[in-house]
Design a protein around this motif. Sequence first.
Motif, PDB file in Angstrom:
ATOM      1  N   VAL A 163       0.841  -1.198   0.000  1.00 35.19           N
ATOM      2  CA  VAL A 163       0.000   0.000   0.000  1.00 35.19           C
ATOM      3  C   VAL A 163       0.877   1.248   0.000  1.00 35.19           C
ATOM      4  O   VAL A 163       0.644   2.193  -0.761  1.00 35.19           O
ATOM      5  N   SER A 166       2.522   1.854  -3.341  1.00 34.63           N
ATOM      6  CA  SER A 166       1.522   2.326  -4.305  1.00 34.63           C
ATOM      7  C   SER A 166       1.277   3.814  -4.128  1.00 34.63           C
ATOM      8  O   SER A 166       1.237   4.582  -5.094  1.00 34.63           O
ATOM      9  N   MET A 172      -0.200   1.367  -9.223  1.00 32.46           N
ATOM     10  CA  MET A 172      -1.442   0.633  -8.984  1.00 32.46           C
ATOM     11  C   MET A 172      -1.131  -0.854  -8.952  1.00 32.46           C
ATOM     12  O   MET A 172      -0.551  -1.387  -9.898  1.00 32.46           O
ATOM     13  N   GLU A 175      -3.807  -6.841 -10.813  1.00 36.53           N
ATOM     14  CA  GLU A 175      -4.987  -7.513 -10.268  1.00 36.53           C
ATOM     15  C   GLU A 175      -4.649  -8.630  -9.284  1.00 36.53           C
ATOM     16  O   GLU A 175      -5.203  -8.691  -8.175  1.00 36.53           O
ATOM     17  N   LEU A 178      -3.198  -7.190  -5.984  1.00 38.81           N
ATOM     18  CA  LEU A 178      -4.204  -6.543  -5.151  1.00 38.81           C
ATOM     19  C   LEU A 178      -5.150  -7.576  -4.537  1.00 38.81           C
ATOM     20  O   LEU A 178      -5.495  -7.484  -3.350  1.00 38.81           O
ATOM     21  N   ASP A 179      -5.556  -8.561  -5.327  1.00 40.99           N
ATOM     22  CA  ASP A 179      -6.441  -9.607  -4.802  1.00 40.99           C
ATOM     23  C   ASP A 179      -5.786 -10.338  -3.631  1.00 40.99           C
ATOM     24  O   ASP A 179      -6.441 -10.620  -2.619  1.00 40.99           O
ATOM     25  N   ILE A 182      -5.636  -8.182  -0.432  1.00 37.50           N
ATOM     26  CA  ILE A 182      -6.919  -8.107   0.269  1.00 37.50           C
ATOM     27  C   ILE A 182      -7.297  -9.446   0.887  1.00 37.50           C
ATOM     28  O   ILE A 182      -7.698  -9.517   2.057  1.00 37.50           O
ATOM     29  N   ASP A 210      -8.810   9.169  -2.150  1.00 34.74           N
ATOM     30  CA  ASP A 210      -9.122   8.076  -3.083  1.00 34.74           C
ATOM     31  C   ASP A 210      -8.329   6.816  -2.739  1.00 34.74           C
ATOM     32  O   ASP A 210      -8.852   5.700  -2.826  1.00 34.74           O
ATOM     33  N   GLU A 211      -7.083   6.993  -2.350  1.00 35.08           N
ATOM     34  CA  GLU A 211      -6.265   5.833  -1.995  1.00 35.08           C
ATOM     35  C   GLU A 211      -6.749   5.186  -0.705  1.00 35.08           C
ATOM     36  O   GLU A 211      -6.719   3.957  -0.565  1.00 35.08           O
ATOM     37  N   ARG A 213      -9.824   5.032   0.196  1.00 33.72           N
ATOM     38  CA  ARG A 213     -10.997   4.237  -0.189  1.00 33.72           C
ATOM     39  C   ARG A 213     -10.572   2.949  -0.894  1.00 33.72           C
ATOM     40  O   ARG A 213     -11.135   1.879  -0.648  1.00 33.72           O
ATOM     41  N   THR A 214      -9.572   3.044  -1.769  1.00 31.93           N
ATOM     42  CA  THR A 214      -9.108   1.862  -2.498  1.00 31.93           C
ATOM     43  C   THR A 214      -8.585   0.790  -1.557  1.00 31.93           C
ATOM     44  O   THR A 214      -8.874  -0.405  -1.724  1.00 31.93           O
ATOM     45  N   PHE A 215      -7.821   1.210  -0.575  1.00 29.91           N
ATOM     46  CA  PHE A 215      -7.157   0.254   0.320  1.00 29.91           C
ATOM     47  C   PHE A 215      -7.861   0.116   1.664  1.00 29.91           C
ATOM     48  O   PHE A 215      -7.278  -0.388   2.629  1.00 29.91           O
TER      49      PHE A 215
END
Length: 439
Positions: A163, A166, A172, A175, A178-179, A182, A210-211, A213-215
Amino acid sequence: MQIPDSVRFCLDRLENAGFAAFVVGGCVRDACLGLEPSDWDMCTAALPEQTESIFSDRRLVLAGKKHGTVGVVTDSGVVEITTFRTEGDYRDNRHPEWVKFVPDIEADLARRDFTVNAMAYSPTRGFADPFGGRSDLEAKILRTVGDPERRFREDALRILRGVRFSVRYGLMPEEKTLDAMISLRSLMDTLARERVFEELCKLIVQISADELRTFAPILAAAIPELEATIGFQQHNPHHIHDVFGHTACVVEAVPAELALRWAALLHDIAKPATFSLDESGRGHFYGHGKESAAMANAILLRLKAPTALRERVVLLIGQHMNPLIPDRKILRRRLSTFGSEAVWQLLALQEADWGGKGTDEPRENGDFREIRQILQQIEAENACLSLKNLAVSGHDLMALGFAGPAIGKILNHLLSLVLEEQLPNEKNALLEAAKEVQP
């Protein structure tokens, strides 16, 4: 790449002795981005004993020798040189079962976390970038070296580090990375709280709304109390965001100071626990400031935050629902009670909190600009705001016949008169006022 003379000296000496030597990791990443590296790490094909022999004419730091690291003391500080190595499986999401020295740089880079950190450079041999770190930097992608799940199971702190990288470098996560970040976030429960706190401190002063919220799921795994705020609707016309969305806006809006960012992140953390609906369907959060302060205190104690930081964060959260207003006497009182730095931080938090509502409503409790102007005027006057600035002392009161606890009581009474601007901070005026009090 501009390599410091002390590091270049070590590289050249190892190469002249017949051993490959590289700068590696974060310094290479930062140099590729045009940033000034803060640390320079080196790796080499030389075994620790061979490195020790090569630099036998220098003072050495051998505390990390068994792990492959020899420190060479130079005029610019200690240069740490680590032997190329590979590692076995990790038994506890942090420590490998075994470490083995290897002769080539690619095997060493293969054990590292992200491709952007798995690059090395030698003035003699050029770049070693077997996993495409430079191309990932150019594409603004964060990708693990090899299987993401394996990398994060090796050391769960890599999830938070991912995180931070990033956010810090505008990358970013691809996929799969990030999966895995999480889905494996619960592994962070095994980490020492100090490690989590240190990583969060590095992250929180850089992150945007925004970051956040993303993380959000990852941050909520690190601070479980945040989980309830994510998606929690406020049912209030003064707020267009859910609690976490509002929090994210406030974090971004305050200055990037550690205490302020922590206060912003945790200032509404008790809202879900204090939520109630009135008969009209409007949401209320009675007492959430006090409760949020208590929860923040518990969180920061758990994370083993420094006492001074924890106390400042708790103060700011506990006071954030007690609005500063453009009243000179009240502001003097606040400055006297909390100190200048805390009052300015509180103003920043309250202004960000108001702006984070998202409704563009006019401020009901005065203008923030006017408050700033009054605070600046008070500070420019070098006003008396504490007992140490009072023009009389305990000795002066003793000369008038006061003794014991009465001295402190009278001094505080005189300070109160000065703060209320009922008396000037002048010795004669204060002594005359003191004489009116029966000793």
